[in-house]
Design an enzyme around this catalytic site. Structure first.
Site, PDB file in Angstrom:
ATOM      1  N   MET A   8     -90.532 -17.936 -29.083  1.00 20.68           N
ATOM      2  CA  MET A   8     -90.918 -18.219 -30.516  1.00 20.68           C
ATOM      3  C   MET A   8     -90.027 -19.163 -31.087  1.00 20.68           C
ATOM      4  O   MET A   8     -90.178 -19.227 -32.347  1.00 20.68           O
ATOM      5  CB  MET A   8     -91.469 -16.973 -31.313  1.00 20.68           C
ATOM      6  CG  MET A   8     -92.418 -16.224 -30.393  1.00 20.68           C
ATOM      7  SD  MET A   8     -93.439 -15.043 -31.603  1.00 20.68           S
ATOM      8  CE  MET A   8     -92.130 -14.143 -32.451  1.00 20.68           C
ATOM      9  N   ALA A  42     -86.328 -20.495 -32.775  1.00 24.58           N
ATOM     10  CA  ALA A  42     -85.246 -19.925 -33.522  1.00 24.58           C
ATOM     11  C   ALA A  42     -84.173 -19.449 -32.324  1.00 24.58           C
ATOM     12  O   ALA A  42     -83.664 -18.331 -32.354  1.00 24.58           O
ATOM     13  CB  ALA A  42     -85.662 -18.871 -34.574  1.00 24.58           C
ATOM     14  N   SER A  74     -83.674 -13.250 -33.051  1.00 23.84           N
ATOM     15  CA  SER A  74     -84.128 -14.485 -34.106  1.00 23.84           C
ATOM     16  C   SER A  74     -84.073 -13.668 -35.394  1.00 23.84           C
ATOM     17  O   SER A  74     -83.845 -14.200 -36.401  1.00 23.84           O
ATOM     18  CB  SER A  74     -85.168 -14.961 -33.662  1.00 23.84           C
ATOM     19  OG  SER A  74     -85.137 -15.555 -32.332  1.00 23.84           O
ATOM     20  N   GLY A 117     -78.891 -15.633 -26.665  1.00 25.47           N
ATOM     21  CA  GLY A 117     -79.741 -14.745 -25.749  1.00 25.47           C
ATOM     22  C   GLY A 117     -80.842 -15.364 -24.970  1.00 25.47           C
ATOM     23  O   GLY A 117     -81.111 -15.368 -23.847  1.00 25.47           O
ATOM     24  N   HIS A 118     -81.378 -16.377 -25.785  1.00 25.19           N
ATOM     25  CA  HIS A 118     -82.286 -17.367 -25.251  1.00 25.19           C
ATOM     26  C   HIS A 118     -81.849 -18.265 -24.217  1.00 25.19           C
ATOM     27  O   HIS A 118     -82.220 -18.647 -23.186  1.00 25.19           O
ATOM     28  CB  HIS A 118     -83.141 -18.394 -26.149  1.00 25.19           C
ATOM     29  CG  HIS A 118     -83.845 -17.422 -27.225  1.00 25.19           C
ATOM     30  ND1 HIS A 118     -83.649 -17.342 -28.508  1.00 25.19           N
ATOM     31  CD2 HIS A 118     -85.237 -16.759 -26.945  1.00 25.19           C
ATOM     32  CE1 HIS A 118     -84.705 -16.572 -28.917  1.00 25.19           C
ATOM     33  NE2 HIS A 118     -85.759 -16.248 -27.969  1.00 25.19           N
ATOM     34  N   HIS A 173     -81.560 -18.492 -29.686  1.00 28.54           N
ATOM     35  CA  HIS A 173     -79.850 -18.302 -30.000  1.00 28.54           C
ATOM     36  C   HIS A 173     -79.355 -17.953 -28.508  1.00 28.54           C
ATOM     37  O   HIS A 173     -80.035 -18.309 -27.404  1.00 28.54           O
ATOM     38  CB  HIS A 173     -79.815 -16.769 -30.695  1.00 28.54           C
ATOM     39  CG  HIS A 173     -80.728 -15.817 -30.150  1.00 28.54           C
ATOM     40  ND1 HIS A 173     -80.702 -15.167 -28.901  1.00 28.54           N
ATOM     41  CD2 HIS A 173     -81.921 -15.254 -30.784  1.00 28.54           C
ATOM     42  CE1 HIS A 173     -81.630 -14.272 -28.907  1.00 28.54           C
ATOM     43  NE2 HIS A 173     -82.386 -14.139 -30.023  1.00 28.54           N
TER      44      HIS A 173
END
Ligand code: PAF
Length: 296
Positions: free
Chosen positions: A30, A32, A189, A36-37, A34
């Site tokens: 979605m 935003a 996020s 982790g993504h 960070h």
């Protein structure tokens, strides 16, 4: 570094993937984004090899109930594109709402069944119907060979796997380990909603889960008790749930019976810290000594 191509429409996505060769990997997000993504995108890069990695960025209204944070959910497209480039994405599919739902809300949606009414689903009854419906649509639009999801949203991961299996969707689902801050806070996020004080308090969630891991060899009640003991250190914390389940989220009896290798389990927590609702989870080995590295 590859500069990913931005596809705001289904038609552009289709044309970019028309001469696809190799394994296609999808990372649904979605936005935003960070670190982790970024880890999920790097994992997708490994899975795809020389094939294309597609990242979708879409804040899906169908998974937000009235009064939730749909309107204030952070939207950071240009920073997201930079992160996609650094992590190795080839295509970023970032559609508008009417591109995904051209006729308004869909008449046919994916029913998550009983797994969607427990834990997160008990507090957010329409959430997983919205998640599974958009994930099914994204799988239909991108037609990936593999899709990568974070273990941070563990119930979502279990449900996506179940949907893919029950509806024979023919895509491999990879669950990637949760990325954490050095002090243990799971990257999310929504962490940007935390003020400095709440940010400091938020580490209590991972500390509680870690305590459950340490006591899991003594069984379900011991693991639950250890986590609750940590959570009780913050009297202002509004606990939504703390649950110890099997890895597929089914209930586990307090008495594990005879299982010399232990039972693979999961401890999950959701709580409000100030105005922000956070979730986290970790793997457990119930009834057997914890491994030194623990689970994510
Ligand atoms: O995990 C998320 O970011 C979302 O729930 C997902 C899977 C992208 C569906 O909107």
């Amino acid at each position: 570094m590859t500069i990913p191509v931005l596809a705001p429409t289904r038609a552009e996505l289709r044309s970019l993937l028309s001469d696809r060769s190799g394994r296609v990997a999808l990372v649904p997000t979605m936005g935003a984004l960070h670190d982790g993504h970024a880890a999920l995108i790097r994992r997708a890069r490994e899975e795809a090899g020389t094939g294309p990695v597609v990242v979708s960025i879409f804040v899906n209204p169908l998974q937000f109930a009235p009064g939730e944070d749909l309107d204030r959910y952070p939207r950071t497209l240009s920073a997201d594109l930079e992160m996609c480039a650094e992590a190795g994405a080839d295509v970023v599919f970032a559609p508008a709402v009417d591109e995904v739902y051209p006729g308004g809300d869909p008449l046919v949606t994916v029913d998550p069944g009983p797994l969607g009414t427990m834990l997160e689903g008990a507090s957010r009854p329409t959430h997983f119907r919205g998640v599974l419906t958009v994930v099914a649509k994204l799988l239909g639009l991108v037609r990936p060979d593999v899709a990568v999801f974070g273990q941070k949203d563990y119930q979502q991961l279990v449900l996506v796997r179940r949907m893919v299996s029950d509806l024979c969707l023919g895509v491999e689902i990879v669950g990637a380990a949760t990325a954490r801050e050095p002090d243990g806070l799971a990257l999310s996020s929504r962490n940007r909603y935390l003020d400095a004080d709440d940010r400091a308090r938020a580490t209590i969630l991972s500390r509680a889960l870690h305590a459950a891991q340490q006591r899991a060899e003594y069984g379900v009640p011991a693991a639950r008790w250890a986590a609750m003991k940590v959570l009780s250190e913050d009297p202002e914390l509004e606990l939504d749930y703390l649950a110890v389940r099997a890895a597929d989220l089914s209930e586990i009896p307090d008495d594990l019976g005879d299982c010399p290798d232990g039972v693979e389990g999961r401890v999950l927590v959701a709580a409000r810290i100030g105005a922000t609702r956070l979730i986290d989870n970790m793997a457990l080995c119930l009834g057997a000594p914890a491994t030194p590295e623990g689970g994510s």
